[in-house]
Design a protein around this motif. Structure first.
Motif, PDB file in Angstrom:
ATOM      1  N   GLU A   1      63.648   3.111  62.000  1.00 45.79           N
ATOM      2  CA  GLU A   1      63.305   1.723  62.331  1.00 45.79           C
ATOM      3  C   GLU A   1      62.011   1.297  61.625  1.00 45.79           C
ATOM      4  O   GLU A   1      61.865   0.152  61.202  1.00 45.79           O
ATOM      5  CB  GLU A   1      63.163   1.591  63.843  1.00 45.79           C
ATOM      6  CG  GLU A   1      63.630   0.232  64.341  1.00 45.79           C
ATOM      7  CD  GLU A   1      63.683   0.155  65.839  1.00 45.79           C
ATOM      8  OE1 GLU A   1      63.448   1.181  66.496  1.00 45.79           O
ATOM      9  OE2 GLU A   1      63.933  -0.939  66.345  1.00 45.79           O
ATOM     10  N   LYS A   2      61.087   2.278  61.508  1.00 40.39           N
ATOM     11  CA  LYS A   2      59.806   1.980  60.850  1.00 40.39           C
ATOM     12  C   LYS A   2      59.982   1.868  59.335  1.00 40.39           C
ATOM     13  O   LYS A   2      59.063   1.474  58.627  1.00 40.39           O
ATOM     14  CB  LYS A   2      58.812   3.109  61.143  1.00 40.39           C
ATOM     15  CG  LYS A   2      58.135   2.996  62.499  1.00 40.39           C
ATOM     16  CD  LYS A   2      57.066   4.085  62.583  1.00 40.39           C
ATOM     17  CE  LYS A   2      56.906   4.641  63.955  1.00 40.39           C
ATOM     18  NZ  LYS A   2      56.212   5.929  63.953  1.00 40.39           N
TER      19      LYS A   2
ATOM     20  N   LYS B   1      68.258  -2.302  60.695  1.00 40.24           N
ATOM     21  CA  LYS B   1      67.452  -2.408  61.908  1.00 40.24           C
ATOM     22  C   LYS B   1      68.348  -2.660  63.125  1.00 40.24           C
ATOM     23  O   LYS B   1      68.164  -2.037  64.182  1.00 40.24           O
ATOM     24  CB  LYS B   1      66.426  -3.539  61.753  1.00 40.24           C
ATOM     25  CG  LYS B   1      65.237  -3.342  62.646  1.00 40.24           C
ATOM     26  CD  LYS B   1      64.070  -4.148  62.185  1.00 40.24           C
ATOM     27  CE  LYS B   1      62.885  -3.786  63.081  1.00 40.24           C
ATOM     28  NZ  LYS B   1      61.698  -4.441  62.710  1.00 40.24           N
TER      29      LYS B   1
ATOM     30  N   ARG C   1      63.570   6.103  65.627  1.00 39.49           N
ATOM     31  CA  ARG C   1      62.301   5.378  65.612  1.00 39.49           C
ATOM     32  C   ARG C   1      61.702   5.397  64.202  1.00 39.49           C
ATOM     33  O   ARG C   1      61.198   4.395  63.714  1.00 39.49           O
ATOM     34  CB  ARG C   1      61.334   6.006  66.615  1.00 39.49           C
ATOM     35  CG  ARG C   1      60.558   4.955  67.410  1.00 39.49           C
ATOM     36  CD  ARG C   1      59.818   5.578  68.559  1.00 39.49           C
ATOM     37  NE  ARG C   1      60.723   6.044  69.576  1.00 39.49           N
ATOM     38  CZ  ARG C   1      60.596   7.200  70.229  1.00 39.49           C
ATOM     39  NH1 ARG C   1      59.612   8.005  69.947  1.00 39.49           N
ATOM     40  NH2 ARG C   1      61.448   7.546  71.170  1.00 39.49           N
ATOM     41  N   GLU C   2      61.780   6.579  63.560  1.00 41.56           N
ATOM     42  CA  GLU C   2      61.256   6.720  62.193  1.00 41.56           C
ATOM     43  C   GLU C   2      62.018   5.813  61.231  1.00 41.56           C
ATOM     44  O   GLU C   2      61.422   5.155  60.386  1.00 41.56           O
ATOM     45  CB  GLU C   2      61.403   8.184  61.731  1.00 41.56           C
ATOM     46  CG  GLU C   2      60.313   9.105  62.225  1.00 41.56           C
ATOM     47  CD  GLU C   2      58.968   8.801  61.625  1.00 41.56           C
ATOM     48  OE1 GLU C   2      58.850   8.777  60.402  1.00 41.56           O
ATOM     49  OE2 GLU C   2      58.025   8.570  62.405  1.00 41.56           O
TER      50      GLU C   2
END
Lengths: 181, 74
Positions: free
Chosen positions: A98-99, A9, A95-96
């Motif tokens: 991070e999810k 992260k 972003r993906e």
């Protein structure tokens, strides 16, 4: 496991900030170049219709050559902006990740899109540079052009195609693993 | 898939509930449901062993091969 997730992260956050920095500096460079190019010169072209010699073939007239030069330069600016757009896909990938969706279908699709844009950019800029050289009547050395930095985007694009394929296969493997009881 | 899972039949024969079996063999009820519905892609030998032990049966009592194509229950 928790530490690994946290490290991932943190890395993603750092990479997102770096990507934003690259995009913003590239946008400012592009805008500066556009301003320096002075698009006001196009206004001269608007008078062309009034001043053009009717009996002269349009493609040999000075105005047509000048206009072609401007149009091709505008084309190069457009492709530079399109290349910048490719970098925004990196943000979507980050972003993906991070999810926690490392091997999502979206990531594979984004990698393919980036690769496509890199290839379109290289081919189109090469063609536009060739046309520009033709208009300027300067010699266009194909080998020399291929040596320039932007053609490095082609191997990068191929690498992204491989990454897209790898992500797709990893997604299938992950799905299969999840459905193994 | 041509492999069908007859876990439902075995559970009914042994008069055991899915939740009970899941607890004995140490898997979640969701995973057991995937296995029962035929959506599972593979089964570990350790899981098969645990099921056979819990239901006191043979792997052939749980798994069967059929020629007919059966779509998994949705």
């Amino acid at each position: 496991m928790y530490t690994q997730t946290k490290i991932m992260k943190d890395n993603t956050t750092i990479l997102t900030i770096v990507t934003y920095g690259i995009i913003l500096s590239a946008v400012s460079l592009l805008l500066n170049d556009i301003r320096a190019f002075d698009f006001l010169q196009f206004e001269e072209f608007q008078d062309w219709a009034k001043t053009a010699q009717k009996n002269e073939p349009w493609f040999t007239s000075k105005n047509a050559v000048k206009w072609s030069f401007y149009a091709i330069s505008a084309g190069i600016f457009f492709w530079r902006a399109y290349l910048l757009y490719a970098f925004t896909y990196f943000l979507s990938i980050l972003r993906e990740i991070e999810k926690g969706n490392y091997f999502s279908a979206k990531n594979s699709r984004y990698f393919k899109k980036i690769a496509n844009i890199f290839i379109y950019y290289t081919i189109n800029v090469l063609v536009l540079r060739f046309l520009l050289a033709l208009i300027k009547k300067s010699s266009f050395n194909f080998i020399q052009e291929f040596k320039s930095e932007f053609t490095l985007l082609i191997p990068c694009a191929l690498a992204f195609y491989i990454l897209a394929e790898l992500f797709e296969r990893a997604k299938k493997a992950e799905e299969e693993n999840e459905l193994t009881i | 898939m041509p492999i069908i899972v007859n876990l439902d039949v075995m559970l009914a024969t042994r008069k055991m509930k899915s939740k009970e079996l899941a607890e004995i063999i140490g898997i979640t009820t969701a995973n057991l449901s995937i296995l029962k519905s035929g959506k599972a892609k593979a089964i570990r030998f350790s899981t098969l062993e645990a099921i056979c032990k819990a239901l006191d049966c043979q792997p052939s009592d749980i798994l069967a091969y059929t020629d007919k194509q059966k779509t998994p229950n949705k």
